[in-house]
Design a protein around this motif. Sequence first.
Motif, PDB file in Angstrom:
ATOM      1  N   ASP A 381     -39.663  40.339  10.695  1.00  0.00           N
ATOM      2  CA  ASP A 381     -39.557  41.666  10.741  1.00  0.00           C
ATOM      3  C   ASP A 381     -38.449  42.163  10.848  1.00  0.00           C
ATOM      4  OD1 ASP A 381     -39.249  41.738  13.350  1.00  0.00           O
ATOM      5  OD2 ASP A 381     -41.462  41.880  13.928  1.00  0.00           O
ATOM      6  N   SER A 382     -37.866  43.380  11.123  1.00  0.00           N
ATOM      7  CA  SER A 382     -36.491  43.853  11.191  1.00  0.00           C
ATOM      8  C   SER A 382     -36.078  43.736  12.558  1.00  0.00           C
ATOM      9  CB  SER A 382     -36.649  45.195  10.733  1.00  0.00           C
ATOM     10  OG  SER A 382     -37.540  46.117  11.772  1.00  0.00           O
ATOM     11  N   THR A 383     -36.598  43.313  13.631  1.00  0.00           N
ATOM     12  CA  THR A 383     -36.187  43.099  14.770  1.00  0.00           C
ATOM     13  C   THR A 383     -35.692  41.652  14.946  1.00  0.00           C
ATOM     14  OG1 THR A 383     -38.235  42.125  15.742  1.00  0.00           O
ATOM     15  CG2 THR A 383     -37.721  44.610  15.689  1.00  0.00           C
ATOM     16  N   GLN A 384     -36.007  40.799  14.056  1.00  0.00           N
ATOM     17  CA  GLN A 384     -35.613  39.324  14.089  1.00  0.00           C
ATOM     18  C   GLN A 384     -34.217  39.291  13.441  1.00  0.00           C
ATOM     19  OE1 GLN A 384     -39.785  38.312  12.482  1.00  0.00           O
ATOM     20  NE2 GLN A 384     -39.314  36.567  13.783  1.00  0.00           N
ATOM     21  N   THR A 385     -33.157  39.618  13.990  1.00  0.00           N
ATOM     22  CA  THR A 385     -31.727  39.584  13.267  1.00  0.00           C
ATOM     23  C   THR A 385     -31.299  38.202  13.214  1.00  0.00           C
ATOM     24  OG1 THR A 385     -30.629  39.826  15.668  1.00  0.00           O
ATOM     25  CG2 THR A 385     -31.366  42.031  14.331  1.00  0.00           C
ATOM     26  N   LEU A 386     -30.260  38.280  12.584  1.00  0.00           N
ATOM     27  CA  LEU A 386     -29.281  36.801  12.334  1.00  0.00           C
ATOM     28  C   LEU A 386     -28.578  36.455  13.937  1.00  0.00           C
ATOM     29  CD1 LEU A 386     -27.937  36.634   8.611  1.00  0.00           C
ATOM     30  CD2 LEU A 386     -30.225  35.994   9.528  1.00  0.00           C
ATOM     31  N   GLU A 387     -28.166  37.544  14.200  1.00  0.00           N
ATOM     32  CA  GLU A 387     -27.524  37.338  15.601  1.00  0.00           C
ATOM     33  C   GLU A 387     -28.289  36.675  16.804  1.00  0.00           C
ATOM     34  OE1 GLU A 387     -27.388  40.196  14.093  1.00  0.00           O
ATOM     35  OE2 GLU A 387     -25.427  40.482  13.411  1.00  0.00           O
ATOM     36  N   GLU A 388     -29.536  37.302  16.842  1.00  0.00           N
ATOM     37  CA  GLU A 388     -30.479  36.574  17.551  1.00  0.00           C
ATOM     38  C   GLU A 388     -30.943  35.005  17.037  1.00  0.00           C
ATOM     39  OE1 GLU A 388     -32.738  36.410  21.262  1.00  0.00           O
ATOM     40  OE2 GLU A 388     -31.317  38.213  20.382  1.00  0.00           O
ATOM     41  N   ALA A 389     -30.977  35.076  15.805  1.00  0.00           N
ATOM     42  CA  ALA A 389     -31.459  33.620  15.230  1.00  0.00           C
ATOM     43  C   ALA A 389     -30.258  32.555  15.521  1.00  0.00           C
ATOM     44  CB  ALA A 389     -31.740  33.505  13.938  1.00  0.00           C
ATOM     45  N   PHE A 390     -29.062  33.159  15.642  1.00  0.00           N
ATOM     46  CA  PHE A 390     -28.086  31.859  15.706  1.00  0.00           C
ATOM     47  C   PHE A 390     -26.913  32.427  16.949  1.00  0.00           C
ATOM     48  CE2 PHE A 390     -28.669  32.368  11.226  1.00  0.00           C
ATOM     49  CZ  PHE A 390     -29.102  30.873  11.016  1.00  0.00           C
ATOM     50  N   LYS A 391     -27.805  32.743  17.902  1.00  0.00           N
ATOM     51  CA  LYS A 391     -27.275  33.102  19.298  1.00  0.00           C
ATOM     52  C   LYS A 391     -26.725  31.850  20.016  1.00  0.00           C
ATOM     53  CE  LYS A 391     -28.615  35.335  23.619  1.00  0.00           C
ATOM     54  NZ  LYS A 391     -29.455  35.922  24.307  1.00  0.00           N
ATOM     55  N   PRO A 392     -25.387  31.820  20.375  1.00  0.00           N
ATOM     56  CA  PRO A 392     -24.832  30.665  20.957  1.00  0.00           C
ATOM     57  C   PRO A 392     -25.334  30.479  22.469  1.00  0.00           C
ATOM     58  CG  PRO A 392     -23.309  32.256  21.194  1.00  0.00           C
ATOM     59  CD  PRO A 392     -24.565  32.821  20.410  1.00  0.00           C
ATOM     60  N   GLU A 393     -25.085  29.057  22.726  1.00  0.00           N
ATOM     61  CA  GLU A 393     -25.468  28.588  24.082  1.00  0.00           C
ATOM     62  C   GLU A 393     -24.086  28.122  24.949  1.00  0.00           C
ATOM     63  OE1 GLU A 393     -28.638  26.032  23.728  1.00  0.00           O
ATOM     64  OE2 GLU A 393     -30.016  27.529  23.363  1.00  0.00           O
ATOM     65  N   GLY A 394     -24.140  28.263  26.255  1.00  0.00           N
ATOM     66  CA  GLY A 394     -23.032  27.456  26.964  1.00  0.00           C
ATOM     67  C   GLY A 394     -22.338  28.619  27.718  1.00  0.00           C
ATOM     68  N   PHE A 395     -21.547  28.236  28.622  1.00  0.00           N
ATOM     69  CA  PHE A 395     -20.827  29.075  29.776  1.00  0.00           C
ATOM     70  C   PHE A 395     -20.264  29.859  29.117  1.00  0.00           C
ATOM     71  CE2 PHE A 395     -18.011  25.725  29.308  1.00  0.00           C
ATOM     72  CZ  PHE A 395     -16.540  26.533  29.791  1.00  0.00           C
ATOM     73  N   LEU A 396     -19.234  29.849  28.167  1.00  0.00           N
ATOM     74  CA  LEU A 396     -18.662  30.685  27.374  1.00  0.00           C
ATOM     75  C   LEU A 396     -19.443  31.800  26.544  1.00  0.00           C
ATOM     76  CD1 LEU A 396     -15.480  28.904  25.545  1.00  0.00           C
ATOM     77  CD2 LEU A 396     -15.618  30.547  27.424  1.00  0.00           C
ATOM     78  N   ALA A 397     -20.423  31.303  25.915  1.00  0.00           N
ATOM     79  CA  ALA A 397     -21.388  32.428  25.559  1.00  0.00           C
ATOM     80  C   ALA A 397     -22.117  33.261  26.512  1.00  0.00           C
ATOM     81  CB  ALA A 397     -22.529  31.612  24.784  1.00  0.00           C
ATOM     82  N   ARG A 398     -22.426  32.657  27.395  1.00  0.00           N
ATOM     83  CA  ARG A 398     -22.931  33.677  28.605  1.00  0.00           C
ATOM     84  C   ARG A 398     -21.838  34.717  29.173  1.00  0.00           C
ATOM     85  NH1 ARG A 398     -25.152  28.696  30.035  1.00  0.00           N
ATOM     86  NH2 ARG A 398     -23.713  28.238  31.557  1.00  0.00           N
ATOM     87  N   MET A 399     -20.462  34.180  29.096  1.00  0.00           N
ATOM     88  CA  MET A 399     -19.530  34.968  29.823  1.00  0.00           C
ATOM     89  C   MET A 399     -19.405  35.941  28.756  1.00  0.00           C
ATOM     90  SD  MET A 399     -16.773  32.451  31.081  1.00  0.00           S
ATOM     91  CE  MET A 399     -15.493  33.630  31.052  1.00  0.00           C
ATOM     92  N   MET A 400     -19.353  35.813  27.439  1.00  0.00           N
ATOM     93  CA  MET A 400     -19.086  36.955  26.228  1.00  0.00           C
ATOM     94  C   MET A 400     -20.195  37.680  26.225  1.00  0.00           C
ATOM     95  SD  MET A 400     -17.891  34.469  22.989  1.00  0.00           S
ATOM     96  CE  MET A 400     -17.987  35.702  21.952  1.00  0.00           C
ATOM     97  N   GLU A 401     -21.474  37.292  26.617  1.00  0.00           N
ATOM     98  CA  GLU A 401     -22.863  38.110  26.623  1.00  0.00           C
ATOM     99  C   GLU A 401     -22.455  39.127  27.799  1.00  0.00           C
ATOM    100  OE1 GLU A 401     -27.611  38.089  26.904  1.00  0.00           O
ATOM    101  OE2 GLU A 401     -26.267  35.945  26.930  1.00  0.00           O
ATOM    102  N   ARG A 402     -22.000  38.754  28.967  1.00  0.00           N
ATOM    103  CA  ARG A 402     -21.803  39.715  29.966  1.00  0.00           C
ATOM    104  C   ARG A 402     -20.547  40.510  29.513  1.00  0.00           C
ATOM    105  NH1 ARG A 402     -22.724  34.912  33.276  1.00  0.00           N
ATOM    106  NH2 ARG A 402     -20.380  34.518  33.188  1.00  0.00           N
ATOM    107  N   GLU A 403     -19.776  40.272  28.911  1.00  0.00           N
ATOM    108  CA  GLU A 403     -18.413  41.301  28.716  1.00  0.00           C
ATOM    109  C   GLU A 403     -19.141  42.301  27.767  1.00  0.00           C
ATOM    110  OE1 GLU A 403     -14.875  42.875  28.389  1.00  0.00           O
ATOM    111  OE2 GLU A 403     -15.525  41.368  29.827  1.00  0.00           O
ATOM    112  N   GLU A 404     -19.779  41.742  26.394  1.00  0.00           N
ATOM    113  CA  GLU A 404     -20.625  42.810  25.828  1.00  0.00           C
ATOM    114  C   GLU A 404     -21.443  43.772  26.442  1.00  0.00           C
ATOM    115  OE1 GLU A 404     -22.395  40.529  22.705  1.00  0.00           O
ATOM    116  OE2 GLU A 404     -20.498  39.695  21.761  1.00  0.00           O
TER     117      GLU A 404
END
Length: 786
Positions: A381-404
């Motif tokens: 459905d429309s809620t299943q975005t590509l950003e969510e499907a290819f969400k990165p993992e790792g400490f840098l990814a978590r830092m970027m997520e907090r920055e966003e």
Amino acid sequence: MRHLCILLFLLLFTQDLLYSQTDITGRITDGENGQPLPAATILLEGTYRGTITNPDGYFTLPADSLPAVLTIRYIGFESQRLEVTRQTPLPLQIAMTPSVTELGEIVVTERDPGLTIMERVIARKQIWRESLSTYRAEAYTRQSMSNDTSIVSILESSSVAYWDRERGHREVQLSSRQTSNMSEDQNFAGVAYLPNFYDDDIQIAGYDMVGVTHSDALRYYQFRLLETLQMDEKPLYKIEVTPRRQRQPLFEGTVWVLGRDYALIEVDLKPNEVVSFPPPVQDFDLYYRQQYSNYGGEYWLPVDMRVNGLIHIGVVGMQFPPFRFSQVSRLSDYEVNTALPDSVYQAEELFSKADSTNREELTVEPIPLSEEEQAAYATIDSTQTLEEAFKPEGFLARMMEREEQRERTGRFAGIGRIIPDGVDFRAHFNRMDGYHLGLRYGHSFSGGSWELDVFGGYSFHSEEWDYGGSFSRRLATLKSTPVHLLGGYGNGTETRFTSRHYTSGMNSIPVLLGDIDYFDYYRNEKLYGGLEFRRLLPLTDLSLTFNRELHSSFEPGTEMNYSLTGWHKERRLNPVIEEGTLHSLKMELAVNVATSNYGITGNREFSLSTEWSDDALGSDFSFTRLDAALNWNLNTFYPRRLFANTLDLHLSAGTSFGELPLQRFGAVDGSLSSFTPFGTLKTRHGRPYEGNRYWMAAAEHNFRTIPFELLGLRPLVEKGWGVILFGGAGYTKADGNYPAGLMVTDGIHSEVGVSLNSIFGILRIDVAKRIDAPGTFIGFSLPRYF
């Protein structure tokens, strides 16, 4: 009775019309084990129409009328010819019989039979391609993207594909369909971007590759006969394809050649390991399969194209899920040597969308969906975005997520968001100002016709305020050239010479850590105004300004003796300048000039500036100054690679007439601490050379991974490490009296060196040797990617 008669007439005499566009459906399997045969070709005899089976063996083929005769082919199986009438039960159940390998004795010679077979394929192609000038075909394409667990999106389209021998490929999308998490604006599924392996030159992922049927293919490829089968009472040759040249982007895999006709029936190829990408791409694989038919005629045309790919991206601290890509395309209903509309070739783009594109259903019969694809359409459905499907993992990814998250909620949300958008901090440190803190505000108004920038800040050591602002107002457009009114005022500390590579902010870090202060400084109160002509010529801007400046020196001996570490190199005296009022006219011409990228990419740009000051303008100074700079980048070896070997050149020079004040001297940049970007003299440490006459020349050749490929060091190649050779020379001269300590060259400063590029994907190590005098230097810079 009249209506009954009309009905009987229609039933008796228009049965073909009633039965037009019958969809022939069926499933093709292996007759021995019942397994489905994916990508089996089904051709409608007497037409240029055909299709292929899906992964489960199912197909749908529209026929204009019945009866119709189908030809079913699959490598390794006996072809079948089947007549379908109105009485034939649908869907068809077609079981294919495996063919028997011909065990004819192959005479072993120094020349493999595969070479001879491919020579004949190439010769035959040149004959029939000579009379093939154009074709038009209907195309169906389905693209699916998956992560490491499931399909995350599907795009489908029907289109018209065009090919012209002189003008190449074009495609117009007529209808499209996609999973609900993709918009129709994101649907660019098509065949124009895909290769036809009967072409001479093939573009793959930005690489220019020699095709396996190129007239020079035998110079680039080895062909070896692996197996001989039989199809339609003709020999069928399976030939292995391997590159002869290990550092050229080429294909490897197998091709199937139909004997007697000496035509490609199918290719199963992948790019060799040369087709790769530097970090952060960790893995990149592409596989191509394509089938051909002559539809009973003389031209061998693509029936389909199947692509499977995998891209894995990641750096230390951030890993993305594998990106899997799959595409299947079918081409059918060819019109050969027909007139093509000029309108589709008026645009440069290969792919376009029709103005009346159908966004609800496909206008051609698709290749049946697989069970997995049907499930994806039903569940995504429309809620299943590509950003969510290819969400990165790792400490840098978590830092970027907090920055966003902070960006979404507002960086200053905790204090009521009292700081508006467009406000940035200003900060620097040098031996005259000490710590400087301030704010800058930039904003555009009236749809961008007004641009405003204001700033202010305080220097804690010099106890001076910096403040000012500038504006730009679009006045008019003259023959597509926007004309802008410029103006501004500023009062603050300025560097005494202009660096082409470094800013005062960049200089702050090494100075705080105890290194030499690269710049000298003075105070300047400046007012200017003028005109700017943007895009006066393609990529060319021209500005004309009048400047009024009041120059003053810092008090001698007030340099700040401080660093964060408590230890620092000797702080040199800041020289006194020639104080006074400077009035000048300035012209600046910029061709394709962009903000400095510190050598990450090569540039092709040119700039020219001239400044004139005279007592006739009420100035205390009288001089004319000219400055010019050129950066140029060109490919050298291995031009078919996406990242070819490149040569980069930098030339800059300046001269003056009259009495040029010290604060207008030109500079030849050296290294800033240990930072050594392209266009600097790396063995000139910590300070530039200055003069009222100067020139600088630098060159570097990027061999990329080729040296490590030659040495067989595959781990370094896979990491993207490369080798760069560089050299540079510079000269400055100061006419007349100038202060003690002004650095000018003693003759020509020259150097050569070597760099290890893209270390860990983020670093370049430079080792330089001075030629005109003793001296070596090791520094670092940003890696050159392009």
